[in-house]
Design a protein around this motif. Structure first.
Motif, PDB file in Angstrom:
ATOM      1  N   GLY A 117       5.537   1.583 -15.494  1.00  0.00           N
ATOM      2  CA  GLY A 117       4.867   0.689 -14.575  1.00  0.00           C
ATOM      3  C   GLY A 117       5.235   0.974 -13.126  1.00  0.00           C
ATOM      4  O   GLY A 117       6.117   1.788 -12.828  1.00  0.00           O
ATOM      5  N   ASP A 118       4.548   0.304 -12.216  1.00  0.00           N
ATOM      6  CA  ASP A 118       4.796   0.498 -10.787  1.00  0.00           C
ATOM      7  C   ASP A 118       6.224   0.132 -10.396  1.00  0.00           C
ATOM      8  O   ASP A 118       6.746   0.639  -9.397  1.00  0.00           O
ATOM      9  N   ASP A 119       6.846  -0.750 -11.153  1.00  0.00           N
ATOM     10  CA  ASP A 119       8.213  -1.165 -10.845  1.00  0.00           C
ATOM     11  C   ASP A 119       9.265  -0.292 -11.527  1.00  0.00           C
ATOM     12  O   ASP A 119      10.465  -0.561 -11.431  1.00  0.00           O
ATOM     13  N   SER A 144      14.435   1.316 -17.539  1.00  0.00           N
ATOM     14  CA  SER A 144      13.834   1.527 -16.219  1.00  0.00           C
ATOM     15  C   SER A 144      14.243   2.895 -15.685  1.00  0.00           C
ATOM     16  O   SER A 144      15.372   3.345 -15.909  1.00  0.00           O
ATOM     17  N   GLN A 149      13.143   8.686  -9.801  1.00  0.00           N
ATOM     18  CA  GLN A 149      11.935   9.474  -9.578  1.00  0.00           C
ATOM     19  C   GLN A 149      12.237  10.768  -8.822  1.00  0.00           C
ATOM     20  O   GLN A 149      11.426  11.685  -8.819  1.00  0.00           O
TER      21      GLN A 149
END
Length: 397
Positions: A117-119, A144, A149
């Motif tokens: 997801g974006d988060d 997460s 990234q």
């Protein structure tokens, strides 16, 4: 006779709910991770009346109140495991459930198609719930990749050479030696070799130049018996840059470099460097242990938490919620572990589990329910006709 009508109506209502269960099974024959339910019927309250005494004991007349739809029994048999294009799609071969977090609530699923997801959380594409892992304390936490990234750069500290620098060669060079400073800046070096036996046989002059051809360092290598002499088998290089700290690099010729005669042909080459530039996340994958692997554009890899699998002593007591999810609020807490440990099955990445609907079995159940509905309908019709006849007899009287 009125009681017969009510009993017949209980059959109509119960078999209608049974047909609803069968219809739901058939409708979800192509739903990933769906588990069928088998309708269960129960007889209801029995009363009794006492008749006139017999020589030994009072006679009892028992009567029932019909049937009711008791419950739907889950069928947790394994569905077909099918390959998928998604690297984060997950299925389980054997026992166990994926663990998903819905805020403070915990849900379970047999399969799922996941994305980032974006988060930065790994979430199920359908339900949006977060895939969970076990932390070092044994507690569940959402997986997460936030902050992962990017792969930070690493400055080069050593360049290792291998193969043969021919003693018969007059000169030789190794071009395109890429090294990186602490900020990830790339510098390309060239190492040129010339024999210099004026002082001692087996001595070579080494000149290192940068990408502009400017000399960076000049030093010597010493070979003895065709192999580098300890203490004279490496060269230290220092590079300066306006936007990074000075870079100190060791050119290492001690591992596998030789100086035997091969005419004018040398095969000396770089075998390993330990620095790299900054990289961006290019792909994610999950191995057989359930560990998520991250691959970056600079060739580096990283690993994050292990996917948590849950095993229940009696999974048939789970409550089906829809979207392939199950609730375990009313069953004993599961045992958590990683793929393939204990009684847990093997987690399969790039795969999904199909529905376990067996159409032939569902159609067989549907025929039985249809017959039960027809019979109950016939009871209502017959009881109604008898009541009508009774009313007609009363009118004639």
């Amino acid at each position: 006779m009125l009681d017969s009508i009510y009993i017949g109506m209980s059959g109509l209502a119960s078999y209608s709910k049974g047909l609803q269960t069968i219809s739901n099974n058939v409708a979800n024959m192509n739903t990933q991770g769906f588990k069928t339910s088998t309708p269960r019927f129960e007889d209801v309250y029995y009363g009794q009346e006492f008749a006139r005494n017999t020589p030994t004991t009072p006679a009892r007349i028992q009567y029932g109140s019909g049937v009711e739809y008791g419950y739907a029994s889950l069928n947790m048999s394994q569905g077909d495991v099918r390959s998928s294009d998604g690297k984060l799609d997950l299925a389980i071969q054997g026992n166990g459930f994926l663990t998903l977090l819905d805020g403070n609530a915990v849900r379970y699923a047999r399969t799922g198609q996941f994305t980032v997801g974006d988060d930065g959380f790994v979430v199920d594409k359908v339900s949006g719930l977060k895939l969970a892992a076990l932390n070092a304390s044994g507690n569940l936490e959402a997986i997460s990749i936030a902050g992962k990234q990017m792969s930070p750069p690493q400055a080069t500290t050593a360049v290792t050479f291998t193969d043969n620098l021919s003693s018969g060669a007059t000169n030789f060079s190794v071009p395109n030696i890429d090294v990186y400073d602490a900020n990830g800046g790339k510098h390309t070096l060239t190492a040129a070799f010339e024999p210099d036996s004026t002082i001692m046989p087996g001595r070579w002059k080494v000149t290192v130049t940068d990408e502009q051809g400017m000399p960076v360092v000049e030093d010597h290598l010493q070979f003895f018996g065709g192999i580098p002499q300890p203490g004279a088998d490496s060269i230290d290089v220092t590079l300066t840059s306006v936007d990074a700290p000075p870079l100190s690099i060791k050119l290492d010729f001690s591992q596998g470099v030789t100086n035997f005669s091969a005419g004018s042909t040398s095969s000396l080459r770089v075998t390993k460097t330990d620095g790299y530039a900054a990289g961006t996340l290019t792909s994610m994958s999950i191995n057989d242990d359930g560990q998520i692997g991250l691959a970056y554009s600079n060739g580096q890899t990283d690993h994050t938490a292990l996917v948590a699998l849950a095993n229940f002593t009696d999974p048939l007591r789970l409550t089906q919620l829809g979207h392939g999810l199950f609730d375990a609020s009313y069953v004993p807490a599961p045992i958590y572990g990683k793929s393939g440990s204990g009684a847990l099955g093997q987690l399969l990445a790039g795969a999904t589990e199909a529905s376990n609907v067996d159409l032939s079995n569902e159609f067989g159940q549907m025929i039985l329910i249809q017959r039960g509905f027809q019979a109950s309908s016939q009871v209502v019709t017959t009881a109604n006709e008898m009541i009508m006849q009774l009313f007609q007899m009363r009118g004639q009287g």
